[in-house]
Design a protein around this motif. Structure first.
Motif, PDB file in Angstrom:
ATOM      1  N   THR A   8       0.856  -1.177   0.000  1.00  0.00           N
ATOM      2  CA  THR A   8       0.000   0.000   0.000  1.00  0.00           C
ATOM      3  C   THR A   8       0.893   1.228   0.000  1.00  0.00           C
ATOM      4  OG1 THR A   8      -0.112   0.069   2.391  1.00  0.00           O
ATOM      5  CG2 THR A   8      -1.868  -1.126   1.276  1.00  0.00           C
ATOM      6  N   ILE A  27      -5.158  -6.039   6.120  1.00  0.00           N
ATOM      7  CA  ILE A  27      -5.974  -5.293   5.158  1.00  0.00           C
ATOM      8  C   ILE A  27      -7.419  -5.784   5.219  1.00  0.00           C
ATOM      9  CG2 ILE A  27      -6.293  -4.700   2.722  1.00  0.00           C
ATOM     10  CD1 ILE A  27      -3.733  -3.539   3.994  1.00  0.00           C
ATOM     11  N   GLN A  28      -7.606  -7.094   5.284  1.00  0.00           N
ATOM     12  CA  GLN A  28      -8.958  -7.657   5.356  1.00  0.00           C
ATOM     13  C   GLN A  28      -9.656  -7.235   6.646  1.00  0.00           C
ATOM     14  OE1 GLN A  28      -7.952 -11.779   4.864  1.00  0.00           O
ATOM     15  NE2 GLN A  28      -8.350 -11.735   2.664  1.00  0.00           N
ATOM     16  N   ASP A  31     -10.789  -3.711   6.381  1.00  0.00           N
ATOM     17  CA  ASP A  31     -11.956  -3.638   5.506  1.00  0.00           C
ATOM     18  C   ASP A  31     -13.226  -4.008   6.266  1.00  0.00           C
ATOM     19  OD1 ASP A  31     -13.184  -3.299   2.868  1.00  0.00           O
ATOM     20  OD2 ASP A  31     -13.466  -5.481   2.931  1.00  0.00           O
ATOM     21  N   ALA A  34     -14.115  -1.229   8.649  1.00  0.00           N
ATOM     22  CA  ALA A  34     -14.666  -0.079   7.929  1.00  0.00           C
ATOM     23  C   ALA A  34     -16.129  -0.324   7.559  1.00  0.00           C
ATOM     24  CB  ALA A  34     -13.846   0.198   6.678  1.00  0.00           C
ATOM     25  N   ARG A  35     -16.448  -1.558   7.145  1.00  0.00           N
ATOM     26  CA  ARG A  35     -17.848  -1.873   6.809  1.00  0.00           C
ATOM     27  C   ARG A  35     -18.736  -1.821   8.049  1.00  0.00           C
ATOM     28  NH1 ARG A  35     -17.591  -7.254   4.147  1.00  0.00           N
ATOM     29  NH2 ARG A  35     -15.342  -7.178   4.219  1.00  0.00           N
TER      30      ARG A  35
END
Length: 52
Positions: A8, A27-28, A31, A34-35
């Motif tokens: 990144t 990263i997962q 994510d 964030a959701r």
């Protein structure tokens, strides 16, 4: 066992970019978080809208 990684880019104060490597699992996880936060914010907006 090889560890999967994702590159990144990150902004540096002087405007240049540096490249850092993070594990795919990180990263997962970001994510997913964030959701979850997006859903929480949407629920709060809906509650405020109903209350008006």
């Amino acid at each position: 066992m090889a560890q999967a990684q994702m590159n990144t880019k990150r902004r540096v104060v002087d405007g240049a970019t540096s490249q850092e490597t993070y594990p795919v699992e990180v990263i997962q996880l970001l994510d997913v978080l964030a959701r979850i936060e997006a859903r929480r914010q949407a629920k709060l907006r809906a509650l405020r809208k109903d209350g008006e």
